[in-house]
Write a protein that holds these residues in place. Structure first.
Motif, PDB file in Angstrom:
ATOM      1  N   ARG A  50      -4.002   5.481  -0.027  1.00 56.35           N
ATOM      2  CA  ARG A  50      -3.216   4.257   0.169  1.00 56.35           C
ATOM      3  C   ARG A  50      -4.080   3.012  -0.065  1.00 56.35           C
ATOM      4  N   LYS A 107      -3.467  -0.079  -2.630  1.00 55.88           N
ATOM      5  CA  LYS A 107      -3.360  -1.463  -2.155  1.00 55.88           C
ATOM      6  C   LYS A 107      -4.348  -2.372  -2.860  1.00 55.88           C
ATOM      7  N   ILE A 165       2.404   7.110  -4.284  1.00 56.18           N
ATOM      8  CA  ILE A 165       2.442   7.365  -2.842  1.00 56.18           C
ATOM      9  C   ILE A 165       3.774   7.998  -2.441  1.00 56.18           C
ATOM     10  N   THR A 181       0.536  13.233   5.650  1.00 52.03           N
ATOM     11  CA  THR A 181       0.493  11.805   5.311  1.00 52.03           C
ATOM     12  C   THR A 181       0.789  10.932   6.515  1.00 52.03           C
TER      13      THR A 181
END
Length: 406
Positions: A290, A294, A394, A405
């Motif tokens: 993640r 980002k 994702i 997750t």
């Protein structure tokens, strides 16, 4: 060493210049440059002058003063007295052109006027980065006509604020703390002045700097196990003692320490390779995935995601996901699933295995595109790869292995 200084048309009064509370001159002088020569090895002086200043007695007097030093050259650098945006950029060019690449310089802003001191600091930062110029010092003579002495103040530490600014921007934008770590690690070298020798030097800042640099290198090179272990080490640095050192010696970093902990601390796991930590390790690695998304680090995200999917499949089957043979076995299974349904789409993917197959197919396609550096026909465009990472990666993984997750 080259000295860059400024001279105006206002009347200069004689004064005794001091450095670290010690007088520098046998006789008081109106020229701070004369005092700077006493504790700096200067071979060349560049004096920035407006047309009015070039005709003023200050300039003639300074030339006479420097002429006593046979080995030091002095030259005028004409600048405009106007303060328009165009003239400010012209001043910028004048300063840059006056300094050869890879040289060592000193700035004196005692007699600089209006916005020039501010611009001088910005030019200083530019020269350091773009011309590999070493700025040894920035000085200011704090004249007070009501005082018999004028202390010379070293403003060099203020330049480091610009280094902190650059390093902070790098961390916020990319997540890399290489430059921040370098600044922290080198703070010990600042203990050269007499005042700093009177206090206890920092004990943990170098350790902190090294730690966040190691984390950054692991992030850059997709050392996922290394990230988990290095961030665990970071959390073991005594927080209270570290906060005191940061507050005293590295004030700019104080504003970032919480962000560093939030950004990196989420990955911490001391023994990610232990079998009993397999699920926790996968969850931490997913947080790392993640993070890559980002920070728009598409290459790292796709490469890690491809390996993460294999790891998740292994753990779901009760297998050691770090065992090479197990990984190869699962990769073969995934490739067979892919080969058995070559026309599978999102609309036709019904079962979990179908969705895993579709996710694997996408990851393999994009991973190969990246790994082979576009050395094949019909490769994906960069924007297509980035859009996949941003909008689909994702979500597809969460759909097939939501248990890892969380």
């Amino acid at each position: 060493m080259q000295l860059l200084t400024f001279l105006g048309v206002f009347n200069l009064e004689t004064t005794q210049f001091t450095w670290q509370e010690k007088p520098l001159l046998e006789n008081p002088s109106p020229y701070v440059v004369e005092a700077l020569l006493k504790f700096n090895e200067i071979q060349k002086i560049s004096v920035f002058l407006t047309p009015e200043a070039e005709q003023h007695k200050n300039w003639k007097g300074l030339q006479e003063c420097i002429s006593k030093h046979k080995k030091i050259s002095i030259e005028p650098v004409p600048i405009s007295s106007k303060q328009t945006e165009e003239e400010l950029w012209n001043l910028f060019v004048k300063v840059v052109d006056a300094v050869p690449p890879n040289s060592e310089i000193i700035f004196d802003i005692t007699h600089a006027f209006r916005s020039i001191p501010f611009l001088a600091f910005l030019v200083t930062a530019f020269l350091q980065k773009a011309r590999s110029v070493t700025v040894k010092s920035v000085y200011y003579g704090a004249f007070d006509r009501n005082q018999p002495e004028t202390p010379i103040i070293d403003l060099t530490p203020a330049i480091k604020l610009l280094d902190w600014l650059t390093a902070t921007e790098q961390f916020i934008t990319t997540g890399s703390s290489i430059n921040l770590g370098n600044l922290l690690s080198k703070i010990q070298q600042d203990f050269s002045s007499q005042d700093r020798q009177k206090i206890t030097p920092p004990r943990l800042l170098e350790k902190l700097g090294t730690s966040i640099q190691d984390i950054s290198r692991s992030l850059e090179l997709i050392r996922s196990m290394g990230v988990l272990k290095e961030t665990a080490k970071l959390q073991k640095i005594p927080a209270q003692e570290l906060a005191k050192e940061v507050g005293y010696f590295a004030k700019p970093f104080e504003l970032l320490s919480e962000q560093i902990q939030q950004s990196y601390g989420q990955f911490a796991l001391s023994d990610p390779e232990k079998l009993e930590n397999s699920q926790s390790s996968l969850q931490k690695q997913f947080l790392l995935l993640r993070w890559y998304v980002k920070k728009e680090q598409g290459t790292q995200a796709i490469l890690l995601a491809r390996e993460w999917l294999v790891s998740a499949r292994c753990v779901a089957k009760g297998m050691d996901y770090l065992n090479k043979g197990n990984r190869e076995q699962v990769e073969d299974e995934l490739n067979q699933m892919k080969g058995s349904k070559p026309h599978l789409t999102l609309a036709t993917a019904r079962t979990k295995d179908d969705k895993i197959t579709l996710t694997w197919s996408n990851l393999i396609k994009y991973r190969n595109d990246i790994a082979h550096a576009e050395m094949r026909r019909n490769s994906a465009e960069a924007t297509q790869l980035q859009q996949y990472v941003k909008n689909k990666l994702i979500q597809e993984i969460e759909t097939v292995f939501s248990e890892f997750t969380v």
